[in-house]
Scaffold this active site. Structure first.
Site, PDB file in Angstrom:
ATOM      1  N   ARG A 210      38.192  30.169  50.362  1.00 58.67           N
ATOM      2  CA  ARG A 210      37.063  30.053  51.274  1.00 58.67           C
ATOM      3  C   ARG A 210      35.756  29.723  50.579  1.00 58.67           C
ATOM      4  O   ARG A 210      34.924  29.017  51.119  1.00 58.67           O
ATOM      5  CB  ARG A 210      36.925  31.348  52.084  1.00 58.67           C
ATOM      6  CG  ARG A 210      37.878  31.370  53.259  1.00 58.67           C
ATOM      7  CD  ARG A 210      37.949  32.736  53.866  1.00 58.67           C
ATOM      8  NE  ARG A 210      38.715  33.648  53.032  1.00 58.67           N
ATOM      9  CZ  ARG A 210      38.817  34.959  53.245  1.00 58.67           C
ATOM     10  NH1 ARG A 210      38.171  35.505  54.266  1.00 58.67           N
ATOM     11  NH2 ARG A 210      39.549  35.708  52.456  1.00 58.67           N
TER      12      ARG A 210
ATOM     13  N   GLY B  15      38.797  36.612  44.637  1.00 61.63           N
ATOM     14  CA  GLY B  15      37.660  37.503  44.835  1.00 61.63           C
ATOM     15  C   GLY B  15      37.518  37.985  46.255  1.00 61.63           C
ATOM     16  O   GLY B  15      36.648  38.789  46.578  1.00 61.63           O
TER      17      GLY B  15
ATOM     18  N   TYR C 274      49.598  41.761  47.324  1.00 60.46           N
ATOM     19  CA  TYR C 274      48.460  42.346  48.024  1.00 60.46           C
ATOM     20  C   TYR C 274      48.816  43.678  48.659  1.00 60.46           C
ATOM     21  O   TYR C 274      49.419  43.714  49.739  1.00 60.46           O
ATOM     22  CB  TYR C 274      48.007  41.400  49.140  1.00 60.46           C
ATOM     23  CG  TYR C 274      47.249  40.174  48.695  1.00 60.46           C
ATOM     24  CD1 TYR C 274      47.018  39.902  47.356  1.00 60.46           C
ATOM     25  CD2 TYR C 274      46.739  39.274  49.640  1.00 60.46           C
ATOM     26  CE1 TYR C 274      46.308  38.772  46.959  1.00 60.46           C
ATOM     27  CE2 TYR C 274      46.028  38.145  49.249  1.00 60.46           C
ATOM     28  CZ  TYR C 274      45.820  37.899  47.906  1.00 60.46           C
ATOM     29  OH  TYR C 274      45.117  36.787  47.519  1.00 60.46           O
TER      30      TYR C 274
ATOM     31  N   LYS D   1      49.286  36.785  41.396  1.00 61.58           N
ATOM     32  CA  LYS D   1      47.927  36.674  41.914  1.00 61.58           C
ATOM     33  C   LYS D   1      47.591  37.995  42.582  1.00 61.58           C
ATOM     34  O   LYS D   1      48.274  38.424  43.507  1.00 61.58           O
ATOM     35  CB  LYS D   1      47.855  35.542  42.935  1.00 61.58           C
ATOM     36  CG  LYS D   1      46.533  35.486  43.692  1.00 61.58           C
ATOM     37  CD  LYS D   1      46.502  34.282  44.627  1.00 61.58           C
ATOM     38  CE  LYS D   1      45.185  34.164  45.344  1.00 61.58           C
ATOM     39  NZ  LYS D   1      45.072  35.044  46.519  1.00 61.58           N
TER      40      LYS D   1
END
EC number: 4.1.2.13
Lengths: 309, 309, 309, 309, 309
Positions: B284, B256, B174, B207
């Site tokens: 989530r 997403g 990330y 990821k």
């Protein structure tokens, strides 16, 4: 394999090394079209780490596949292929034994700019090199960075561990950081200093950039001038680097930096050869063109070195 | 269990891994409704750490119970359930063998905001993963953070330790921190770079977030434009990410981000599928709705991937 | 010793722990007047470290003697006595087997004020806990401190080491530091978050301060309001903390903070009991009064918990 | 080899050392033309690291070759040759047994200027010293640097490890950094302090610069004046340094710093001799002149020490 | 050796220690003219490290010789001699068994001034203490320094290691640094706090400076006043320190600081004796005078303690 006299002489200068380490040096020196000549051409592919995938492989998308580089190095008859862990892992089995590999242990990246105290992240281990069947490890140091001492100490640990299991170390010695100017990064005095320190730290093969005739350090400048050290031509500068590597007792190869015209690359190779350097490391100038063009260029470079082998 | 041809082909690309590590990758790839297709849907529940319990589970209080998530993942026929140590420990026995688990090794939290040099705390070990019977470990890195090199070095140590005991590693890559802009965090060039570095560091599964068509780095922008890299549609961007993961030799799944409408989630899944991505990680959007709604949504997503399996 | 059904149920929630660790949890839960009820009252004496000897023991000089506290805990029929290394060592032999002890592993002190990045010094080891016959170790973390990640990582190492030798861990989770306001330290959202993170890190018993109805984090505030989380009474807030501890799968005890009136202390205990909390940790309110008064107060608190055991 | 009475007496002062460590000290003390006299002349070559290759070897290019220095030390009949790892490795086999070598463990470099907190990088290990057959290790500390405590702690670890395998330690104790002025670096009070601390840390041989009569520290100045410590002549200052080295129980050798005239060098040697010092370390003044001149100078220095041996 | 009843009682308070550690405590307590009385006079010589050789030994040059101090401690009939590594090594063999020695593990120096975050360098190890036959190790901590937690953690590691091999630890607890004022360094509240923390960290013997009646911390001041803690006379203050050392369960000795008149030193000793302290550590006031005067003074001090033994 019968080791050539030339290579035997080179190996003899590594007086303190165990036979395993010398054997792996020999694997590299005896490989490919320049095998036995004491000269080397190595394919390094760490630009994906350094600049990101698109900047590295966008111009030649076939190069996104790690197998591409293994095959290129084999087909061009090079001495070795150097890459970071993941890239070697992705072809280690398919190309087992096909070409000596050099595991690049640390890498920087362009998402981590750092002017004064640049360093690199260590992303592999000597154990990795062993399980992947590598012939050597590679490590970058930045003389002139505020992090240089830490990099040097990590290098020493890796060299010691590597040679204890029979692996030689190739050191990328690249002046960079707050203690050198932009011009100083390739100044002949700094470049020779960078090469010399790599040797003092125990490197088996040193890789530096081709130097300019700029003189960075005032105290050094005085000596170059008073002692009339010859640094006017590239071949003379290469010879001075070789001299700074224990008077030729350590192997030293050169990179030319960014992408450039074919003639410039050939000129560089001739200067390295004439100055007594041990060869070239050619990355972007090989894998960012088509495979066909790359094989042609690499073939021509090999011929330069063969010329006076 | 008979491993599908599709999965066998995927495993074959992990050339350097031992059979134990491949077997655990296979456990995940052969599990649930997408078992054998080479596609995956994974349930990750680390929001309790990242945002606190009320923000995570307040909308659906049944989710305060760690057993809830295990059961949801099982009933939805997912491939794996990923969570931090304590959460896995709280159901490790009750759900032993029921679903492959991924031990999330590090976590950040919203009580520790850090703009320029974000990092995460490591709160588990490879030994924990073994004693809890996990099928993989998970680790987050922040390219673009001043702490990135430290995170990368810790990752390398964990990957090496994990694979030595037969556990693959899923890397959450990330971009975040002082070296990237807010838009840059999901820019296609940066996202592809983040995915590529995870692969170079030895990740088995990457990821990343779904990328936008923003281009963050000027040097990269030039190449995307000059080489006309296709990044106009989400599926094209996914395909570029897949290409950046060793040309498809490494598994890559996408998240997403925040809570969004069902149709948006389905569109994302279709783009991932069409671009050749290996699946979705949905946190989530699954556990913050009722169990019934979650099962419905997850079922629909699974169907998307099955469609062209 | 016959373990009560209540305690058996509590132990069953520790699914991943070895029998040794569960046995030590049982030793604490079965001890004293509340033995077997699932409720606990624990005597902690680390104020000598935190505030110095005179501020701690000046009001009741008998308490300068480490034996005093052991005896008080035994005579009051408490579940355990927690203290730093030196204090436990000074009575470890005289009181061997007399009461379960919790070795407090780290401590801060008032000669070391630090607003933004508070931390504590680790002054004991798991080996110390073993050789002193302790039933558990205790460790403080400061969510909201710039040092929180380091504390959390040290905690993880200690938990792992402790549980490998059969010792459970009690975590004092006290929000503090530059990332939380003074009011935020006991805000219900932050307190619940602090408790939840301790559970995620693998704590067996969590100790937090009794929360106020203040809401510190804007993002969390929205959820508490939109989801109408009940936090109006102390018992409701305790219930929310219990919920945040894996929906009651982890033991949680509360401290009331500074010295206060007896009625306030009793009210606190009733709220903890009614909210489903597992008990009280009472330090200064017990040893800074006369032994007689302390026994009276502790006796009354025990009765509160027994009331609905 | 029959150890001389003088050397036996010196060795006897090393009361805590094992026979292996004393034997290696004896190897150095019994070597060369001063063998057995208790005096030493040592050739140190770490200028390549400190100042770069051209500044070090440009004036006498034969000195680029590591073999040159080994041979010079042998032919001049010196006691030992000290150099960094790579330089020793490059001649370790050719000169095995020819002269005792001292592995210089750490080095600074002029590409890493640091005024206030100078330190050095450790580039070798005790294991290296053993495998290269060295007679001692060498280590530099900088009293007066903000990094001094770290250097001192590293030194202690190295001394302990070295003596456990029979290797004595030579400590270069060079005041430098933000806590001393330029004049203070060679002030007699600071120099004596630097020598004394090296002894307290367990050094076997101390190397300091020849001191001036400057007094740096006000508190020390008072004592030197009130106690009328004799520091007027160089020989008196040397005698004070010897006294500060456990009243002569530890060997101490001196360096004269930069290149200087022959007569200055001889005067220094006479002062060292007359003050009771154990000898000279002579680097640049030997290898930066022609081999012939160097042998002449070194021969003359040896004669000075022999004079009153 | 028959251990006296007084010493047996002292040893009994060390409930958690192994017989080896108690035996070494007994060696110190049974040694010399005060042997068996529970009182001690110890000679510490670390001023060479702290202030340099001339400031330490200039006034009495015989003291440059490490043997001098050993002999002084023996001849004065003291309980122990404490010094840094090098100094003990220089006499370890000549004085083997002659007097219990305490290896001072860490030291500061006046070339390293640091106002806010002072610390010391660790220059010895527990293994050193064992091979030199020491009876204890000594370690300094600076409560009030920004480095205090690090010092405390190092102390804990050393105490644990030392007691595992039967060596007790003497802790020099000296408030210093940015968190205390100059007056606060010897304020009774801070001094008692410093002594108490050393005990909590597991010290066997605590060494603090004699306190003044200054009260540094406002919160503590309130308690001293409200509880009417007696601190008016030096004997009362000593008694309060003793109380703060687990109510007398830990040995505590005092230093008087700088050089002072003989009568002042005797008064200090009487106050220590009358307040229940366990003795004096006397450095500069013994070795900076002539041997004859030192023996006289030390003899007189011993008599003070004998007086009410």
């Amino acid at each position: 394999m019968r080791i050539s006299q030339k290579v035997k002489k080179i190996l003899a200068a590594y007086e303190s090394d165990n036979p395993g380490t010398k054997a792996n040096l020999a694997r590299i020196l005896m490989e490919g079209k320049l095998g036995g000549t004491g000269r080397m051409v190595i394919l390094p592919v760490d630009q994906g780490f350094e600049h990101g995938p698109a900047r590295s492989f966008g111009p030649n998308p076939a190069a996104y596949d790690p197998h591409y580089h293994y095959q290129l190095a084999v087909d061009a008859g090079l001495n070795a292929y150097a890459a970071p862990l993941g890239a070697l892992e992705a072809g280690a089995d398919a190309f087992a034994g096909a070409i000596p590999t050099i595991l690049k242990m640390n890498s920087a990246n362009s998402l981590h700019p750092e002017k004064d105290n640049p360093t690199q992240a260590v992303t592999a281990s000597v154990d990795d090199a062993l399980r992947l069947g590598c012939a050597a490890i590679g490590y970058t140091i930045y003389p002139g960075s505020g992090q240089f001492y830490d990099m040097l100490e990590s290098l020493r640990d890796l060299i010691a561990e590597a040679k204890s299991v029979g692996l030689p170390t190739v050191v990328w010695s690249y002046p960079r950081g707050g203690f050198v100017s932009k011009d100083g990064e390739t100044a002949i005095d700094v470049d020779a200093y960078a090469a010399h320190m790599a040797c003092l730290a125990g490197a088996h093969v040193v890789k530096v950039k081709l130097p300019t005739d700029h003189l960075e350090q005032p105290e050094a400048k005085k000596v170059y001038q008073s002692e009339k050290v010859a640094i006017g031509t590239m071949a003379e500068r290469v010879a001075h680097i070789v001299q700074s590597c224990f008077n030729g007792r350590r192997l030293v190869v050169f990179s030319g930096g960014g992408k450039k015209g074919d003639e410039g690359i050939m000129d560089d190779a001739r200067a390295i050869r004439d100055g007594g350097g041990n060869g070239s490391i050619i990355g972007r100038n090989s894998f960012q063109r088509s495979r066909e063009d790359a094989l042609k260029l690499l073939g021509a470079i090999v011929e330069v070195y063969k010329d006076k082998a």
